[in-house]
Design a protein around this motif. Sequence first.
Motif, PDB file in Angstrom:
ATOM      1  N   GLU A 192      -7.082  -3.682 -13.019  1.00 49.43           N
ATOM      2  CA  GLU A 192      -7.532  -3.491 -11.705  1.00 49.43           C
ATOM      3  C   GLU A 192      -8.665  -4.123 -11.096  1.00 49.43           C
ATOM      4  OE1 GLU A 192     -11.255  -0.646 -13.001  1.00 49.43           O
ATOM      5  OE2 GLU A 192      -9.189   0.310 -13.401  1.00 49.43           O
TER       6      GLU A 192
ATOM      7  N   GLN B  16      -4.560  -2.553  -7.754  1.00 45.51           N
ATOM      8  CA  GLN B  16      -4.090  -3.041  -9.389  1.00 45.51           C
ATOM      9  C   GLN B  16      -3.470  -4.372  -8.979  1.00 45.51           C
ATOM     10  OE1 GLN B  16      -4.192  -1.573 -12.590  1.00 45.51           O
ATOM     11  NE2 GLN B  16      -5.625  -0.169 -11.318  1.00 45.51           N
TER      12      GLN B  16
ATOM     13  N   ARG C 262      -4.026   3.618  -2.964  1.00 44.65           N
ATOM     14  CA  ARG C 262      -3.342   2.920  -4.060  1.00 44.65           C
ATOM     15  C   ARG C 262      -2.475   1.701  -3.234  1.00 44.65           C
ATOM     16  NH1 ARG C 262      -5.530   5.923  -6.641  1.00 44.65           N
ATOM     17  NH2 ARG C 262      -5.314   7.470  -8.186  1.00 44.65           N
ATOM     18  N   SER C 263      -2.735   0.779  -4.228  1.00 43.61           N
ATOM     19  CA  SER C 263      -2.361  -0.415  -3.771  1.00 43.61           C
ATOM     20  C   SER C 263      -1.752  -1.566  -4.897  1.00 43.61           C
ATOM     21  CB  SER C 263      -3.265  -1.288  -2.840  1.00 43.61           C
ATOM     22  OG  SER C 263      -2.889  -2.473  -2.634  1.00 43.61           O
TER      23      SER C 263
ATOM     24  N   TYR D 283       4.481  -0.015 -10.216  1.00 43.75           N
ATOM     25  CA  TYR D 283       3.531   1.001  -9.637  1.00 43.75           C
ATOM     26  C   TYR D 283       3.472   2.094 -11.141  1.00 43.75           C
ATOM     27  CZ  TYR D 283       1.221   4.484  -6.871  1.00 43.75           C
ATOM     28  OH  TYR D 283       0.144   5.520  -6.432  1.00 43.75           O
TER      29      TYR D 283
ATOM     30  N   PHE E 155      -0.500   2.185 -12.520  1.00 40.77           N
ATOM     31  CA  PHE E 155      -1.152   3.528 -12.044  1.00 40.77           C
ATOM     32  C   PHE E 155      -0.578   4.670 -13.119  1.00 40.77           C
ATOM     33  CE2 PHE E 155      -1.367   1.393  -8.359  1.00 40.77           C
ATOM     34  CZ  PHE E 155      -2.614   1.567  -7.869  1.00 40.77           C
TER      35      PHE E 155
ATOM     36  N   GLU F 269       1.943   6.881 -12.968  1.00 40.70           N
ATOM     37  CA  GLU F 269       2.519   7.829 -12.082  1.00 40.70           C
ATOM     38  C   GLU F 269       3.473   7.350 -11.335  1.00 40.70           C
ATOM     39  OE1 GLU F 269      -1.101   9.248 -10.408  1.00 40.70           O
ATOM     40  OE2 GLU F 269      -0.845   7.780  -8.543  1.00 40.70           O
TER      41      GLU F 269
ATOM     42  N   TYR G  39      -1.545   8.374  -0.466  1.00 44.15           N
ATOM     43  CA  TYR G  39      -2.187   8.912  -1.640  1.00 44.15           C
ATOM     44  C   TYR G  39      -3.278   9.732  -0.761  1.00 44.15           C
ATOM     45  CZ  TYR G  39      -3.876  10.182  -6.329  1.00 44.15           C
ATOM     46  OH  TYR G  39      -4.209  10.698  -7.266  1.00 44.15           O
TER      47      TYR G  39
ATOM     48  N   ASN H 179     -10.545   0.772  -8.848  1.00 44.14           N
ATOM     49  CA  ASN H 179      -9.037   1.269  -9.548  1.00 44.14           C
ATOM     50  C   ASN H 179      -8.134   1.539  -8.351  1.00 44.14           C
ATOM     51  OD1 ASN H 179     -10.057   3.799  -9.075  1.00 44.14           O
ATOM     52  ND2 ASN H 179      -9.770   4.482 -11.244  1.00 44.14           N
ATOM     53  N   TRP H 180      -8.390   1.658  -7.532  1.00 46.68           N
ATOM     54  CA  TRP H 180      -7.455   2.012  -6.421  1.00 46.68           C
ATOM     55  C   TRP H 180      -6.466   0.810  -6.080  1.00 46.68           C
ATOM     56  CZ3 TRP H 180     -11.290   4.112  -2.106  1.00 46.68           C
ATOM     57  CH2 TRP H 180     -12.157   5.167  -2.563  1.00 46.68           C
TER      58      TRP H 180
ATOM     59  N   PRO I 298       5.066   6.393  -7.645  1.00 42.96           N
ATOM     60  CA  PRO I 298       4.447   6.102  -6.222  1.00 42.96           C
ATOM     61  C   PRO I 298       4.922   6.932  -5.330  1.00 42.96           C
ATOM     62  CG  PRO I 298       6.588   4.649  -6.674  1.00 42.96           C
ATOM     63  CD  PRO I 298       6.157   5.493  -7.903  1.00 42.96           C
TER      64      PRO I 298
ATOM     65  N   THR J 134       0.853  -1.249  -0.123  1.00 38.82           N
ATOM     66  CA  THR J 134       0.024  -0.078  -0.116  1.00 38.82           C
ATOM     67  C   THR J 134       0.889   1.328   0.045  1.00 38.82           C
ATOM     68  OG1 THR J 134      -0.332  -0.203   2.534  1.00 38.82           O
ATOM     69  CG2 THR J 134      -1.809  -1.012   1.040  1.00 38.82           C
TER      70      THR J 134
END
Length: 164
Positions: free
Chosen positions: A92, A100, A75-76, A125, A129, A131, A48, A97-98, A133, A45
């Motif tokens: 996801e 993946q 985010r995970s 990550y 995502f 982006e 975020y 979608n938090w 992390p 995790t």
Amino acid sequence: MTTPLRADPFEFSYLEWEWKIEKVLESGDLTKKSGDDFVARIYVTFDYPVSELPFGQKLKYRAYKAFTSFDIPLRSLNYVWASKEDIGTITESPFTNWVQYIVVNSGNEEAEEWTSLKRNIVEDYREAFGEDPRQITGITIMTDSDNTEESTKAWFGAITLSKE
């Protein structure tokens, strides 16, 4: 089981672990809520801020928080031993979608054998995502079968974060 921690993923970029399973969950299907179970998974995790969520997701977060007392990671990465999906699949969760999923083992071919894995968290990550992390906030190990209502076992060995 969750281990809360604080770690910079750019300093500790690698996650290494060992695990072994008895057998996969035959009805497991990471694309469907009814099949969203895994014989083994490791959550990583990340921090975020809620303030950076789009408006609709902020409402969703507030609704979740109304029914739970624990922190909900926004985010995970979930490294999973899937039932049938191809190794390397990134998708996801059917719930949000938090989360993946990254399939790192699949099927019964390596069941009953210890398997060692090493993953670059930053690269995974970014791919999942799109982006960079933020700080790692925890690592969770889990076996679950609440959706498939099947039964199996998993064993976890050493889990480490490392610089290389």
